[in-house]
Design a protein around this motif. Structure first.
Motif, PDB file in Angstrom:
ATOM      1  N   LYS A  58       0.615  -1.240  -0.115  1.00 47.60           N
ATOM      2  CA  LYS A  58       0.341  -0.085  -0.460  1.00 47.60           C
ATOM      3  C   LYS A  58       0.551   0.739  -0.311  1.00 47.60           C
ATOM      4  CE  LYS A  58      -0.542   0.272   5.443  1.00 47.60           C
ATOM      5  NZ  LYS A  58      -1.209   0.443   6.004  1.00 47.60           N
ATOM      6  N   SER A  60       0.901   6.021  -0.945  1.00 50.12           N
ATOM      7  CA  SER A  60       0.194   6.912  -1.352  1.00 50.12           C
ATOM      8  C   SER A  60       0.827   7.797  -2.391  1.00 50.12           C
ATOM      9  CB  SER A  60       0.361   7.911   0.117  1.00 50.12           C
ATOM     10  OG  SER A  60       1.484   8.562   0.510  1.00 50.12           O
ATOM     11  N   ILE A  82      -0.148   7.310 -10.930  1.00 50.98           N
ATOM     12  CA  ILE A  82      -1.012   7.042 -10.717  1.00 50.98           C
ATOM     13  C   ILE A  82      -3.188   7.202 -10.589  1.00 50.98           C
ATOM     14  CG2 ILE A  82      -2.330   7.290  -8.427  1.00 50.98           C
ATOM     15  CD1 ILE A  82       0.020   7.541  -6.596  1.00 50.98           C
ATOM     16  N   GLN A  83      -3.557   8.191 -11.685  1.00 51.63           N
ATOM     17  CA  GLN A  83      -4.773   8.304 -11.882  1.00 51.63           C
ATOM     18  C   GLN A  83      -4.948   7.320 -13.225  1.00 51.63           C
ATOM     19  OE1 GLN A  83      -4.276  12.409 -12.854  1.00 51.63           O
ATOM     20  NE2 GLN A  83      -5.550  13.286 -10.824  1.00 51.63           N
ATOM     21  N   VAL A  86      -5.238   3.818 -11.585  1.00 52.82           N
ATOM     22  CA  VAL A  86      -6.082   2.815 -10.673  1.00 52.82           C
ATOM     23  C   VAL A  86      -7.829   2.964 -12.433  1.00 52.82           C
ATOM     24  CG1 VAL A  86      -8.319   4.271  -9.759  1.00 52.82           C
ATOM     25  CG2 VAL A  86      -5.930   4.806  -9.149  1.00 52.82           C
ATOM     26  N   ILE A  91      -3.420  -0.184  -9.882  1.00 53.98           N
ATOM     27  CA  ILE A  91      -3.719  -0.526  -8.604  1.00 53.98           C
ATOM     28  C   ILE A  91      -5.455   0.108  -8.821  1.00 53.98           C
ATOM     29  CG2 ILE A  91      -1.166   0.776  -8.792  1.00 53.98           C
ATOM     30  CD1 ILE A  91      -2.479   3.489  -8.347  1.00 53.98           C
ATOM     31  N   GLU A  92      -5.164  -0.243  -6.690  1.00 55.00           N
ATOM     32  CA  GLU A  92      -7.432   0.203  -6.780  1.00 55.00           C
ATOM     33  C   GLU A  92      -7.037   1.105  -5.654  1.00 55.00           C
ATOM     34  OE1 GLU A  92      -9.477  -2.998  -5.647  1.00 55.00           O
ATOM     35  OE2 GLU A  92      -9.364  -3.207  -7.366  1.00 55.00           O
ATOM     36  N   LEU A  93      -7.793   1.991  -4.708  1.00 58.14           N
ATOM     37  CA  LEU A  93      -7.726   2.634  -3.607  1.00 58.14           C
ATOM     38  C   LEU A  93      -8.187   1.400  -2.601  1.00 58.14           C
ATOM     39  CD1 LEU A  93     -10.531   4.998  -4.424  1.00 58.14           C
ATOM     40  CD2 LEU A  93      -8.648   5.952  -3.766  1.00 58.14           C
ATOM     41  N   THR A 136      -3.966   9.515   0.300  1.00 59.11           N
ATOM     42  CA  THR A 136      -5.180   8.279  -0.255  1.00 59.11           C
ATOM     43  C   THR A 136      -4.410   7.857  -0.484  1.00 59.11           C
ATOM     44  OG1 THR A 136      -6.617  10.329  -1.237  1.00 59.11           O
ATOM     45  CG2 THR A 136      -6.831   7.886  -1.520  1.00 59.11           C
ATOM     46  N   TYR A 138      -3.708   4.164  -1.483  1.00 57.39           N
ATOM     47  CA  TYR A 138      -3.316   2.348  -3.167  1.00 57.39           C
ATOM     48  C   TYR A 138      -2.959   0.887  -2.829  1.00 57.39           C
ATOM     49  CZ  TYR A 138      -4.624   7.356  -5.088  1.00 57.39           C
ATOM     50  OH  TYR A 138      -4.632   8.042  -5.571  1.00 57.39           O
TER      51      TYR A 138
END
Length: 151
Positions: A58, A60, A82-83, A86, A91-93, A136, A138
């Motif tokens: 994980k 950020s 990162i955007q 996603v 990757i995922e939140l 946040t 990820y």
């Protein structure tokens, strides 16, 4: 470099000229799409290698900026990377990753046909209205899948 063994480090991160380009801000995709794609792909690859080699499951935006800080600078394009990761599902939140998975076919069908479309719509509207902050968390889903298959 980047706490990654030299043999696993992509060639573009060993070249100082290319490294300067990779650390520079990301230009508009419409100006030079091949450069934009190359930079996004290079950083995505490095994030996955970094996660795998260092068992980082994980992270950020802030933690990646620290991990990739070199010669007094951090990569300028990590937010866009990162955007894109996603969007591609690399990757995922963390919050989404930790949601309980369905245990039966009935739960699965309800989730796929009713809950997921509704939550997807709400999350999409939420992401358009609010920007995610630098803390946040990820999860590198692809790396977790690879590590899970390994064990």
């Amino acid at each position: 470099m980047f706490s990654i063994p030299e043999e696993k480090l992509p060639e573009c991160f060993k070249n100082d000229l290319r490294l300067n380009v990779l650390y520079a801000p990301l230009r508009s995709k419409s100006v030079n799409p091949s450069d934009w794609n190359s930079k996004i792909t290079s950083w995505s690859q490095l994030i996955n290698i970094y996660s795998s080699c260092n068992k980082v499951y994980k992270f950020s935006l802030d933690s990646l900026r620290i991990a990739f800080h070199q010669n007094g600078r951090s990569p300028s394009c990590l937010k866009e990377v990162i955007q894109e990761m996603v969007k591609s599902g690399d990757i995922e939140l963390l919050d989404i990753f930790l949601q309980e998975k369905p245990k039966s076919w009935k739960e699965w069908a309800t989730n796929v046909l009713i809950s997921s479309p509704i939550s997807w719509s709400l999350n999409k509207m939420k992401s358009m209205v609010t920007n995610l902050d630098n803390t946040t968390l990820y999860v590198p889903v692809k790396i977790l899948e690879q590590e899970g298959d390994f064990y």
